[in-house]
Motif scaffolding. Structure first.
Motif, PDB file in Angstrom:
ATOM      1  N   THR A  18      39.858   4.848  -1.261  1.00 30.72           N
ATOM      2  CA  THR A  18      40.771   3.737  -1.493  1.00 30.72           C
ATOM      3  C   THR A  18      40.279   2.811  -2.591  1.00 30.72           C
ATOM      4  O   THR A  18      41.061   2.314  -3.401  1.00 30.72           O
ATOM      5  N   LYS A  19      38.959   2.567  -2.614  1.00 31.10           N
ATOM      6  CA  LYS A  19      38.416   1.664  -3.622  1.00 31.10           C
ATOM      7  C   LYS A  19      37.110   2.197  -4.174  1.00 31.10           C
ATOM      8  O   LYS A  19      36.401   2.978  -3.517  1.00 31.10           O
ATOM      9  N   ILE A  20      36.826   1.789  -5.406  1.00 31.01           N
ATOM     10  CA  ILE A  20      35.516   2.013  -5.999  1.00 31.01           C
ATOM     11  C   ILE A  20      34.849   0.652  -6.114  1.00 31.01           C
ATOM     12  O   ILE A  20      35.515  -0.365  -6.362  1.00 31.01           O
ATOM     13  N   ALA A  21      33.545   0.613  -5.909  1.00 34.78           N
ATOM     14  CA  ALA A  21      32.841  -0.666  -5.908  1.00 34.78           C
ATOM     15  C   ALA A  21      31.443  -0.490  -6.480  1.00 34.78           C
ATOM     16  O   ALA A  21      30.840   0.590  -6.366  1.00 34.78           O
ATOM     17  N   THR A  22      30.940  -1.537  -7.099  1.00 32.92           N
ATOM     18  CA  THR A  22      29.585  -1.531  -7.637  1.00 32.92           C
ATOM     19  C   THR A  22      28.929  -2.884  -7.356  1.00 32.92           C
ATOM     20  O   THR A  22      29.608  -3.897  -7.176  1.00 32.92           O
ATOM     21  N   ALA A  23      27.599  -2.892  -7.326  1.00 32.62           N
ATOM     22  CA  ALA A  23      26.827  -4.126  -7.183  1.00 32.62           C
ATOM     23  C   ALA A  23      25.371  -3.800  -7.454  1.00 32.62           C
ATOM     24  O   ALA A  23      24.965  -2.625  -7.449  1.00 32.62           O
ATOM     25  N   LEU A  24      24.582  -4.824  -7.686  1.00 33.32           N
ATOM     26  CA  LEU A  24      23.123  -4.697  -7.763  1.00 33.32           C
ATOM     27  C   LEU A  24      22.549  -4.991  -6.387  1.00 33.32           C
ATOM     28  O   LEU A  24      22.925  -5.988  -5.768  1.00 33.32           O
ATOM     29  N   LEU A  25      21.684  -4.124  -5.895  1.00 34.99           N
ATOM     30  CA  LEU A  25      20.969  -4.386  -4.645  1.00 34.99           C
ATOM     31  C   LEU A  25      19.547  -4.787  -4.979  1.00 34.99           C
ATOM     32  O   LEU A  25      18.818  -4.035  -5.652  1.00 34.99           O
ATOM     33  N   THR A  26      19.146  -5.982  -4.516  1.00 29.19           N
ATOM     34  CA  THR A  26      17.799  -6.480  -4.784  1.00 29.19           C
ATOM     35  C   THR A  26      16.816  -5.931  -3.748  1.00 29.19           C
ATOM     36  O   THR A  26      17.220  -5.453  -2.688  1.00 29.19           O
ATOM     37  N   PRO A  27      15.526  -6.021  -4.016  1.00 29.75           N
ATOM     38  CA  PRO A  27      14.538  -5.580  -3.029  1.00 29.75           C
ATOM     39  C   PRO A  27      14.623  -6.307  -1.698  1.00 29.75           C
ATOM     40  O   PRO A  27      14.118  -5.819  -0.689  1.00 29.75           O
ATOM     41  N   ASP A  28      15.262  -7.490  -1.674  1.00 35.23           N
ATOM     42  CA  ASP A  28      15.431  -8.229  -0.425  1.00 35.23           C
ATOM     43  C   ASP A  28      16.713  -7.847   0.317  1.00 35.23           C
ATOM     44  O   ASP A  28      17.003  -8.396   1.382  1.00 35.23           O
TER      45      ASP A  28
END
Length: 323
Positions: A18-28
């Motif tokens: 249904t959707k495409i998504a992106t983000a940065l995941l930090t070490p925390d």
């Protein structure tokens, strides 16, 4: 408050039906620079991949980074996690042997990892979500389809070729509704957001665009047909989940995906019914909604790159021995 992005932050790409998504995941475990678009799978793999890569660059720009430490990608299967290839995923019709892993590695100049979305989300919840501290965890995503994953004694269960944990294709009604797979009566055929909406449209043809979210709202306001449909959904989900709990005896079960946004409307009756149905020895499993139920895919995608787990080299096809 979000942690500032660090050089060790990884880019998460969630390729859903249904959707495409992106983000940065930090070490925390923070997700930064989240970007979302509708998938529009009918536009074909080249166009969808172009769009998700554009979103990935927007996430990097929002986080003030020129490149990630690594790229983690999740999608429904079947897929080849070693070579980074999507093999005709059920939620993306007409995608054939798409090498999304190598394409992402070249696009972002970083190593890439591809994993089944349910497997990855289970690992993400175990590392950074409500699954922290669990010994054995089951995860179900209730979204376009129904995916699943397990972490058993701290080790994610992968399966012979990296496609294990397809809990959505557990039969809950023999000979029932046609699933996206070749079978009928699967959990996915009743409890995914897609199937909930389809069943609602069948019962209320005057509402041709009704969504699962709207169905839940109608059920909560006491509309009889909507309440009955939601009640059936809970009962079938409880049947499938009880079978899984009896098999794995997890100390924690986590529900994610858009349908899990129903919150207490889902969790309260489901927990009560599962407790009644489970064997007494396994009835103590805690069922929980993910902290970020609509973002479990991103959390999983980033986690497989940020906190990779030891894994053997998996064959691309199951190896059969004859004794």
């Amino acid at each position: 408050m979000h942690s500032p992005p660090a050089a060790a932050s990884v880019l998460a790409l969630d390729l859903g039906g249904t959707k495409i998504a992106t983000a940065l995941l930090t070490p925390d475990g923070d997700l930064i620079g989240e970007q979302v678009l509708g998938t529009e799978p009918e536009r074909g793999p080249d166009e969808v991949i172009k769009r998700i890569f554009e979103l990935g660059h927007r996430s990097l720009d929002a986080a003030g980074l020129s490149r990630p430490a690594a790229v983690g990608i999740t999608s429904g299967g079947p897929l080849d996690p070693i070579r980074g290839i999507l093999h005709e995923p059920l939620h993306l019709p007409n995608w054939h042997a798409v090498p999304i892993g190598p394409l992402a590695a070249a696009e972002f100049d970083a190593p890439s990892t591809l994993a089944n979305d349910g497997y990855a989300a289970a690992w993400g919840e175990y590392c950074f979500g409500v699954g922290r501290g669990a010994r054995t965890l089951l995860y179900l995503t209730l979204s376009t389809g129904v995916g699943g994953g397990a972490v058993i004694e701290g080790v994610p269960y992968r399966g012979a070729t990296g496609n294990g944990g397809e809990f959505g294709h557990l039969t809950v009604r023999s000979g029932g509704r046609q699933c996206s797979c070749p079978r009928r009566g699967c959990l996915e055929a009743y409890c995914s957001g897609t199937s909930i909406a389809a069943r609602a449209r069948e019962l209320a043809p005057d509402r041709p665009t009704i969504t699962a979210r709207e169905l839940v709202a109608l059920a909560g306001s006491g509309v009889p047909w909507a309440f009955d449909l939601w009640d059936e959904t809970i009962a079938l989900l409880a049947d499938g989940l009880t079978s899984l709990i009896n098999i794995f005896e997890p100390d924690r079960v986590v529900l994610g995906g858009g349908v899990a946004n129903a919150g207490p409307m889902l969790l309260d009756p489901l927990s009560e019914l599962v407790a009644e149905l489970s064997l007494s020895a396994t009835a103590g499993s805690a069922i929980m909604i993910a902290d970020r139920p609509g973002r479990s895919g991103l959390l999983g995608a980033g986690s497989i790159a940020l906190r990779p787990v030891p894994r053997p080299d998996l064959p691309t096809q199951p190896q059969v021995s004859h004794v």
